[in-house]
Design an enzyme around this catalytic site. Structure first.
Site, PDB file in Angstrom:
ATOM      1  N   HIS A   1       3.806   1.118  -3.294  1.00  0.00           N
ATOM      2  CA  HIS A   1       2.926   1.447  -4.417  1.00  0.00           C
ATOM      3  C   HIS A   1       3.708   1.451  -5.724  1.00  0.00           C
ATOM      4  CE1 HIS A   1       0.568   2.830  -0.997  1.00  0.00           C
ATOM      5  NE2 HIS A   1      -0.476   2.645  -1.770  1.00  0.00           N
TER       6      HIS A   1
ATOM      7  N   ASP B   1       8.316   1.802   0.602  1.00  0.00           N
ATOM      8  CA  ASP B   1       7.117   2.173  -0.168  1.00  0.00           C
ATOM      9  C   ASP B   1       6.658   0.982  -1.002  1.00  0.00           C
ATOM     10  OD1 ASP B   1       5.113   3.641  -1.478  1.00  0.00           O
ATOM     11  OD2 ASP B   1       6.346   5.442  -1.418  1.00  0.00           O
TER      12      ASP B   1
ATOM     13  N   SER C   1       9.347   8.612   1.483  1.00  0.00           N
ATOM     14  CA  SER C   1      10.018   8.207   0.246  1.00  0.00           C
ATOM     15  C   SER C   1      10.844   9.348  -0.335  1.00  0.00           C
ATOM     16  CB  SER C   1       8.996   7.736  -0.794  1.00  0.00           C
ATOM     17  OG  SER C   1       8.331   6.586  -0.349  1.00  0.00           O
TER      18      SER C   1
END
Length: 840
Positions: free
Chosen positions: A365, A363, A416
């Site tokens: 972000h 991930d 995630s």
């Protein structure tokens, strides 16, 4: 009602919110239920219509998948006393559960908040009777919720808003622990219980609990209300303060100046004020642990009380960082002497605790995680930020090496969630005892309770947003840690029970039944042949044009600036009494940064667009290499709505493309970024301590990416494909999706499998055409993170929808169509939010 609801459900900004259908006339409620999408709440039903009609209405609510507010009324009237509230609600519960098996988690009891302190003795116990009734009903009626309209409580004191707000705050302070979990109240107006002055709080507490030493609490409260009602005398001739210089704060002591600079985010004088403090206090570490940390403590208190906003806190963190940077060389010089004197490392301030933050493997972000780090830093916690895409082993090794007190995991995409589960399992396998915080857009309290809390025994806590992080960490490091974790464990056990109860109650269409109810469009309206077929790369598109399409509302949400209706969205947020001024300042900074980005050429906006012949085959879309349609270039796989909610159609993305052999249809796709150069510039900001600018840069880059997507889609509709050449829509109309067709993104509600991005990347030749400037990670996240991708469906009847949850027969079919030997990969990528069953 029907017309109004149809307007609501076709307006994306409205339809994304849950609906409460409220009417005293049952036919009006039923008309609303026929139109609403997703799960709604009916307000209300009760026994006052008699048992048979009550059960008939409840059955209809079940049919439409609605929860109900159940009022404490029966055939004799409204419940006012503790005994009547409990009796009526228990009777209603038994009827619903035993006669029609109504889901208990869809019952919201309203036990009637009634007016107190009216002067009539029979009204004095209304508040405490409500609170005690909630506790007893919660004990005897498992899985239900409670609600109440607080304005009734203080109705006797209309016009005395501050007094009424204090009453509401005290009432909630006592009612929430007893089980009240919903209420109709303006939360922005509520003072914190601890902030109410002791005298007012004591008086309010006496009338709400109906208890005092002399029994004269109602009379005292009425006298106090009369005092409040009288206008206060003017306090002298004002105006002198307005003439004071804006720099008058510079006349204070260095401690006062440091506090003022930190609180107001002013770094202009920070070095000279820190130097003055150093000359006086001699030891740099004393300055950090003294006036600087005191200032940050004040900021933490103001933020927690809602008196400072996130953008202000981030600026304060920047000033603090610059102050510490100034002192660092002096601390290095004194290191040896200090170590000899005190036997400790003088370079390390005394933190409240150490928190490790990481975005999990796969991930990319991290803007939310970065903001949480800033907030924790402002509250004197040392934050060890490991960045993005961090493997489990590295997280745990670092946690042990740094001796952290709390581990925080962040993630945006569905996979995630599984990675977080894996981290929790590995923490247990290693015998760790460090509490685990979970956050990020894809996470939820329910997922944490069901999937994570059962994997690790030493505390797993879901944190909703940055403003809650300090409260959680503080509780985990306090002497009350065990009691806090005990409460969390109890709460999460209840959430799990409710979740597993919903699995039993779910009804499904078989995949074949859902496919038989597919959405059938009018294929005489199939869009025209595109003006070009193939791929087109748009390199370094001028940012000036892209800026015209920015939607600023999500920008303010990143900073947790949320106005109240009707001032929630941009530009109305500037009129909001509470956040309007701060929103204006932040907007000015964003515009200034955009101008700087354009002037210096710091960010590049690049994208790729493709348009190809396509037809649907079942639930999938075949894409062809030419108009002859002889060779399948690739295939986009679809998932179909399957949860049985009594709908006439069950939709899949393939329904928007003409079936093979029916008509010649096409599909478009694009990917774009506004973040080329963002990572490099952000690092420069971080090196100079300008963390507020680093976060602002990321937020602006995200807005550019979304605006670029809006512009590309416009060009597809009007010129590249040209199926809407005469379109003339304003930006407001574009953001309200008034255009023809849709542009759903892979990995989101209408196709929640992120692996579809890989097919798009190969079809559009994105790596090749962008010189690898726009890439996918191994977990199909786009890099740079400020990027957008989407499929474009052009049929005028295409609409946005959510697949929701799917059952195992569809997962097996979907995996087989993808050529997978088992369902394990598909189950992992769809995740527990999409799977309607417990995977093995």
């Amino acid at each position: 009602m029907g017309k109004f609801m149809r307007l609501c459900v076709t307006e994306p900004n409205v339809a994304k919110l849950p609906f409460m259908i409220d009417s005293s006339k049952w036919p009006v409620v039923e008309e609303g239920l026929k139109c609403v999408q997703g799960k709604s709440i009916v307000n209300s039903i009760s026994l006052k219509v008699g048992e048979e009609e009550f059960l008939r209405q409840a059955k209809l609510c079940m049919r439409y998948g609605a929860a109900v507010v159940l009022m404490a009324f029966d055939e004799q009237g409204q419940a006012a006393t503790f005994e009547d509230k409990v009796r009526i609600c228990q009777r209603s519960y038994r009827l619903l559960r035993q006669r029609i098996d109504f889901p208990p988690e869809d019952i919201i009891f309203d036990c009637n908040v009634l007016t107190i302190a009216t002067g009539l003795p029979e009204h004095n116990s209304y508040a405490i009777d409500f609170i005690n009734a909630v506790a007893e009903i919660k004990r005897t009626c498992p899985c239900v919720s409670f609600s109440g309209g607080l304005s009734n409580l203080s109705f006797s004191f209309r016009g005395l808003n501050s007094l009424r707000d204090a009453m509401h705050s005290v009432f909630l302070y006592h009612a929430v622990p007893k089980g009240l979990n919903m209420s109709i109240v303006n939360p922005g107006a509520l003072p914190r219980y601890s902030d109410i002055d002791a005298h007012s709080r004591k008086l309010a507490e006496e009338v709400i609990l109906n208890k005092s030493a002399d029994g004269k609490h109602v009379e005292r409260f009425l006298e106090y209300a009369e005092q409040v009602r009288k206008p206060a005398a003017a306090a002298g001739a004002g105006g002198a303060g307005a003439a004071a210089s804006k720099d008058a704060w510079r006349n204070g002591t260095y401690t006062e100046r440091l506090h003022h600079g930190l609180i107001n985010g002013i770094d202009k004088f920070i070095n000279e004020d820190v130097e003055e403090a150093r000359q006086d206090l001699k030891v740099p570490l004393t300055i950090i642990e003294g006036p600087l940390m005191q200032g940050m403590g004040i900021i933490g208190d103001l933020f927690g009380a809602g008196k400072m906003f996130l953008p202000q806190v981030i600026k304060s963190a920047r000033v603090m960082k610059k102050a510490v940077a100034y002192l660092t060389p002096f601390m290095e010089e004194e290191k040896r002497a200090k170590a000899i004197e005190l036997g400790e490392d003088p370079d390390q301030p005394q933190y409240n605790g150490v928190v490790l933050m990481a975005t999990v493997k796969g991930d990319v972000h991290d803007i939310g995680k970065n903001i949480v780090g800033v907030v924790l830093g402002c509250n004197n916690y040392k934050v060890v930020d490991m960045g993005v895409m961090v493997p489990c082993d590295k997280i745990l090794e670092c946690a042990i090496e740094e001796k952290v007190d709390v581990i925080g995991l962040s993630g945006l995409i569905t996979p995630s969630l599984d990675e977080m589960v894996y981290v929790a399992e590995q923490m247990k396998a290693r015998g760790m005892k460090t509490p685990l915080m979970i956050g990020g857009a894809t996470t939820s309290k329910r997922h944490t309770a069901v999937k994570l809390a059962t994997k690790y025994d030493h505390g797993v806590i879901h944190v909703l947003d940055a403003s809650r992080s300090c409260t959680v960490v503080s509780a985990l490091l306090s002497s009350e840690k065990e009691a806090y974790l005990g409460d969390i464990t109890e709460e999460y056990a209840e959430i799990r029970d409710e979740y597993y109860a919903t699995l039993v109650d779910k009804k499904w269409k078989s995949l074949q039944q859902a496919q038989d109810k597919r959405l059938n469009l009018d294929w005489s309206k199939v869009p025209p042949k595109p003006k070009f077929i193939g791929n087109l790369c748009i390199k370094d598109h001028p940012i000036d044009e892209i800026m015209e399409y920015i939607d600023w509302t999500p920008f303010f949400q990143v900073y947790q600036l949320r106005g109240k209706y009707p001032n929630r969205d941009y530009p109305a947020i500037f009129k909001d009494e509470r956040v309007g001024e701060e929103a204006k300042k932040l907007f000015a900074e964003a515009k200034e940064m955009l101008a700087w980005i354009v002037k210096e050429g710091l960010l590049k906006c690049t994208g790729v667009v493709g348009i190809w012949p396509a037809n649907s085959v079942g639930d999938d879309v075949e894409v062809y290499d030419s108009d002859s349609r002889d060779t399948v270039k690739c295939k986009f796989y679809g998932l179909r709505q399957q949860l049985d909610v009594g709908e006439s159609t069950y939709v899949c993305q393939s329904d928007f493309i003409a079936p093979k052999g029916v008509a010649a249809d096409y599909i478009s796709a694009f990917a774009c970024t506004g973040g080329i150069g963002c990572h490099e510039q952000r690092k420069k900001f971080e090196e100079t301590g300008d963390i507020d600018k680093a976060i602002l840069l990321e937020a602006v880059a995200d807005r550019l990416a979304e605006a670029f997507a809006e512009l590309i889609h416009l060009k597809i509709r009007t010129t590249l494909w040209g199926y809407a050449p005469d379109e003339k829509l304003s930006l407001e109309e574009l953001l309200k999706v008034k255009y023809q067709g849709i542009r759903p993104a892979p990995g989101y509600p209408s196709q929640p499998d992120h692996r579809e991005k890989q097919t798009m990347w190969e079809l559009l030749e994105i790596n090749k055409l962008t010189d690898n400037k726009l890439e996918l990670t191994e977990s199909y996240m786009m890099m740079p993170s400020a990027s957008v991708s989407a499929l474009v469906f052009a049929h005028p009847q295409a609409k946005y929808f959510s697949v929701g949850q799917v059952n195992k027969d569809q997962v097996e079919d979907y995996a087989a169509r993808r050529g997978e030997a088992s369902v394990e990969g598909t189950e992992r990528w769809l995740g527990s939010t999409v799977l309607g069953y417990e995977k093995k």
